[in-house]
Design a protein around this motif. Structure first.
Motif, PDB file in Angstrom:
ATOM      1  N   SER A  56       0.854  -1.183   0.000  1.00  0.00           N
ATOM      2  CA  SER A  56       0.000   0.000   0.000  1.00  0.00           C
ATOM      3  C   SER A  56       0.892   1.236   0.000  1.00  0.00           C
ATOM      4  O   SER A  56       2.120   1.139  -0.030  1.00  0.00           O
ATOM      5  N   THR A  57       0.256   2.380   0.017  1.00  0.00           N
ATOM      6  CA  THR A  57       0.942   3.664   0.134  1.00  0.00           C
ATOM      7  C   THR A  57       0.420   4.306   1.407  1.00  0.00           C
ATOM      8  O   THR A  57      -0.758   4.178   1.732  1.00  0.00           O
ATOM      9  N   TYR A  58       1.294   4.987   2.124  1.00  0.00           N
ATOM     10  CA  TYR A  58       0.897   5.555   3.403  1.00  0.00           C
ATOM     11  C   TYR A  58       1.447   6.967   3.532  1.00  0.00           C
ATOM     12  O   TYR A  58       2.488   7.295   2.965  1.00  0.00           O
ATOM     13  N   GLY A  59       0.745   7.776   4.298  1.00  0.00           N
ATOM     14  CA  GLY A  59       1.228   9.126   4.588  1.00  0.00           C
ATOM     15  C   GLY A  59       1.344   9.967   3.323  1.00  0.00           C
ATOM     16  O   GLY A  59       0.430  10.044   2.520  1.00  0.00           O
ATOM     17  N   GLN A  60       2.496  10.554   3.141  1.00  0.00           N
ATOM     18  CA  GLN A  60       2.745  11.442   2.003  1.00  0.00           C
ATOM     19  C   GLN A  60       3.395  10.691   0.849  1.00  0.00           C
ATOM     20  O   GLN A  60       4.391  11.143   0.287  1.00  0.00           O
ATOM     21  N   ASP A  62       4.504   7.483   1.088  1.00  0.00           N
ATOM     22  CA  ASP A  62       5.547   6.618   1.629  1.00  0.00           C
ATOM     23  C   ASP A  62       5.165   5.149   1.525  1.00  0.00           C
ATOM     24  O   ASP A  62       4.000   4.797   1.361  1.00  0.00           O
ATOM     25  N   VAL A  63       6.172   4.291   1.678  1.00  0.00           N
ATOM     26  CA  VAL A  63       5.886   2.871   1.834  1.00  0.00           C
ATOM     27  C   VAL A  63       5.327   2.695   3.246  1.00  0.00           C
ATOM     28  O   VAL A  63       5.560   3.526   4.127  1.00  0.00           O
ATOM     29  N   PRO A  64       4.579   1.625   3.500  1.00  0.00           N
ATOM     30  CA  PRO A  64       4.018   1.402   4.834  1.00  0.00           C
ATOM     31  C   PRO A  64       5.114   1.270   5.897  1.00  0.00           C
ATOM     32  O   PRO A  64       6.260   0.939   5.579  1.00  0.00           O
ATOM     33  N   ASP A  65       4.743   1.508   7.133  1.00  0.00           N
ATOM     34  CA  ASP A  65       5.703   1.433   8.232  1.00  0.00           C
ATOM     35  C   ASP A  65       6.466   0.111   8.254  1.00  0.00           C
ATOM     36  O   ASP A  65       7.665   0.085   8.495  1.00  0.00           O
ATOM     37  N   ASN A  66       5.748  -1.007   8.005  1.00  0.00           N
ATOM     38  CA  ASN A  66       6.429  -2.302   8.097  1.00  0.00           C
ATOM     39  C   ASN A  66       7.392  -2.545   6.937  1.00  0.00           C
ATOM     40  O   ASN A  66       8.144  -3.514   6.955  1.00  0.00           O
ATOM     41  N   ALA A  67       7.397  -1.657   5.929  1.00  0.00           N
ATOM     42  CA  ALA A  67       8.274  -1.809   4.771  1.00  0.00           C
ATOM     43  C   ALA A  67       9.454  -0.841   4.784  1.00  0.00           C
ATOM     44  O   ALA A  67      10.376  -0.981   3.983  1.00  0.00           O
ATOM     45  N   ARG A  68       9.437   0.122   5.689  1.00  0.00           N
ATOM     46  CA  ARG A  68      10.474   1.170   5.673  1.00  0.00           C
ATOM     47  C   ARG A  68      11.884   0.628   5.880  1.00  0.00           C
ATOM     48  O   ARG A  68      12.806   0.984   5.145  1.00  0.00           O
ATOM     49  N   ASP A  69      12.076  -0.228   6.892  1.00  0.00           N
ATOM     50  CA  ASP A  69      13.412  -0.760   7.156  1.00  0.00           C
ATOM     51  C   ASP A  69      13.889  -1.643   6.007  1.00  0.00           C
ATOM     52  O   ASP A  69      15.064  -1.631   5.643  1.00  0.00           O
ATOM     53  N   PHE A  70      12.960  -2.415   5.426  1.00  0.00           N
ATOM     54  CA  PHE A  70      13.308  -3.263   4.284  1.00  0.00           C
ATOM     55  C   PHE A  70      13.758  -2.409   3.104  1.00  0.00           C
ATOM     56  O   PHE A  70      14.787  -2.684   2.482  1.00  0.00           O
ATOM     57  N   MET A  71      13.002  -1.360   2.805  1.00  0.00           N
ATOM     58  CA  MET A  71      13.362  -0.474   1.694  1.00  0.00           C
ATOM     59  C   MET A  71      14.724   0.174   1.968  1.00  0.00           C
ATOM     60  O   MET A  71      15.574   0.235   1.070  1.00  0.00           O
ATOM     61  N   GLY A  92      -3.636   1.966  -3.618  1.00  0.00           N
ATOM     62  CA  GLY A  92      -3.705   3.386  -3.332  1.00  0.00           C
ATOM     63  C   GLY A  92      -5.110   3.908  -3.528  1.00  0.00           C
ATOM     64  O   GLY A  92      -6.058   3.149  -3.708  1.00  0.00           O
ATOM     65  N   ASP A  93      -5.236   5.222  -3.481  1.00  0.00           N
ATOM     66  CA  ASP A  93      -6.536   5.875  -3.619  1.00  0.00           C
ATOM     67  C   ASP A  93      -6.314   7.198  -4.345  1.00  0.00           C
ATOM     68  O   ASP A  93      -5.523   8.032  -3.890  1.00  0.00           O
ATOM     69  N   THR A  94      -7.001   7.385  -5.460  1.00  0.00           N
ATOM     70  CA  THR A  94      -6.804   8.607  -6.239  1.00  0.00           C
ATOM     71  C   THR A  94      -7.336   9.845  -5.539  1.00  0.00           C
ATOM     72  O   THR A  94      -7.117  10.957  -6.011  1.00  0.00           O
ATOM     73  N   HIS A 102       2.279   5.684  -4.750  1.00  0.00           N
ATOM     74  CA  HIS A 102       3.719   5.925  -4.668  1.00  0.00           C
ATOM     75  C   HIS A 102       4.469   4.825  -3.920  1.00  0.00           C
ATOM     76  O   HIS A 102       5.660   4.641  -4.148  1.00  0.00           O
ATOM     77  N   GLY A 103       3.796   4.101  -3.010  1.00  0.00           N
ATOM     78  CA  GLY A 103       4.454   2.976  -2.334  1.00  0.00           C
ATOM     79  C   GLY A 103       4.893   1.936  -3.359  1.00  0.00           C
ATOM     80  O   GLY A 103       6.038   1.482  -3.369  1.00  0.00           O
ATOM     81  N   GLY A 104       3.966   1.550  -4.244  1.00  0.00           N
ATOM     82  CA  GLY A 104       4.296   0.593  -5.301  1.00  0.00           C
ATOM     83  C   GLY A 104       5.338   1.129  -6.254  1.00  0.00           C
ATOM     84  O   GLY A 104       6.255   0.411  -6.677  1.00  0.00           O
ATOM     85  N   LYS A 105       5.225   2.418  -6.577  1.00  0.00           N
ATOM     86  CA  LYS A 105       6.190   3.041  -7.489  1.00  0.00           C
ATOM     87  C   LYS A 105       7.591   3.028  -6.887  1.00  0.00           C
ATOM     88  O   LYS A 105       8.575   2.767  -7.588  1.00  0.00           O
ATOM     89  N   GLN A 106       7.700   3.298  -5.585  1.00  0.00           N
ATOM     90  CA  GLN A 106       9.019   3.287  -4.941  1.00  0.00           C
ATOM     91  C   GLN A 106       9.669   1.909  -5.038  1.00  0.00           C
ATOM     92  O   GLN A 106      10.874   1.800  -5.301  1.00  0.00           O
ATOM     93  N   PHE A 107       8.869   0.857  -4.812  1.00  0.00           N
ATOM     94  CA  PHE A 107       9.436  -0.490  -4.920  1.00  0.00           C
ATOM     95  C   PHE A 107       9.818  -0.818  -6.358  1.00  0.00           C
ATOM     96  O   PHE A 107      10.882  -1.380  -6.603  1.00  0.00           O
ATOM     97  N   GLU A 108       8.975  -0.450  -7.306  1.00  0.00           N
ATOM     98  CA  GLU A 108       9.302  -0.710  -8.698  1.00  0.00           C
ATOM     99  C   GLU A 108      10.594   0.015  -9.090  1.00  0.00           C
ATOM    100  O   GLU A 108      11.483  -0.577  -9.707  1.00  0.00           O
ATOM    101  N   ASP A 109      10.713   1.279  -8.728  1.00  0.00           N
ATOM    102  CA  ASP A 109      11.913   2.054  -9.048  1.00  0.00           C
ATOM    103  C   ASP A 109      13.153   1.424  -8.416  1.00  0.00           C
ATOM    104  O   ASP A 109      14.207   1.331  -9.053  1.00  0.00           O
TER     105      ASP A 109
END
Length: 155
Positions: A56-60, A62-71, A92-94, A102-109
């Motif tokens: 998912s995408t979270y906040g501004q 960002d990746v979700p909290d549980n994904a931050r350290d992994f990223m 996400g939600d438009t 953007h969470g998915g986009k960050q991982f793809e990038d």
């Protein structure tokens, strides 16, 4: 084919999607493991098979909290993922236009920058679309697996 589903989630929706995707892919004869990103490190990509990120995408944006350290670990260690096949299901939600998916986009990038071979276009589920993310995710993942399986077998 073996598939590792790596899940980044805040509310559990991505985990729900992963569970339905797992059932569908196992029904097609694939081996599937679901791994929450909570304690993952970059070395998870040493596992055999293909990788499916569901996040998912979270906040501004960002990746979700549980994904931050992994990223962070992924970008710090920068493993060479040449020869690894991956796909991304982003939730996400438009309503949040500036940060939609953007969470998915960050991982793809990140995966592209590490030389992973991305299969298929990143799925971008919109919570405002009226469709269920698990239904859309299963349909996308089954098609994705059909594209990846012959490549993974040849590798």
């Amino acid at each position: 084919m073996q598939v590792s589903i790596l899940v980044g989630t805040m509310t559990g929706t991505a985990e729900l999607v992963a569970g339905d995707v797992k059932k569908a892919l196992e029904g097609k004869g694939h081996g599937v493991d679901i791994l929450l990103m909570d304690n993952l490190k970059a070395d998870v990509f040493q596992r055999p098979g293909a990788f499916l990120i569901i996040t998912s995408t979270y906040g501004q944006g960002d990746v979700p909290d549980n994904a931050r350290d992994f990223m962070s670990d992924l970008l710090a260690v920068r493993p060479d993922l040449s020869g690894k096949y991956a796909g991304v299901i982003g939730l996400g939600d438009t309503t949040y236009q500036d940060t939609f998916n953007h969470g998915g986009k960050q991982f793809e990038d990140a995966l592209r920058s590490l030389n992973a071979t991305m299969i298929g276009e990143r799925m971008q589920h919109n919570a405002s679309s009226g469709t269920l993310p698990e239904d859309d995710g299963v349909a996308w993942a089954v098609e994705w697996a059909e594209q990846v399986a012959p490549l993974a077998k040849a590798a």
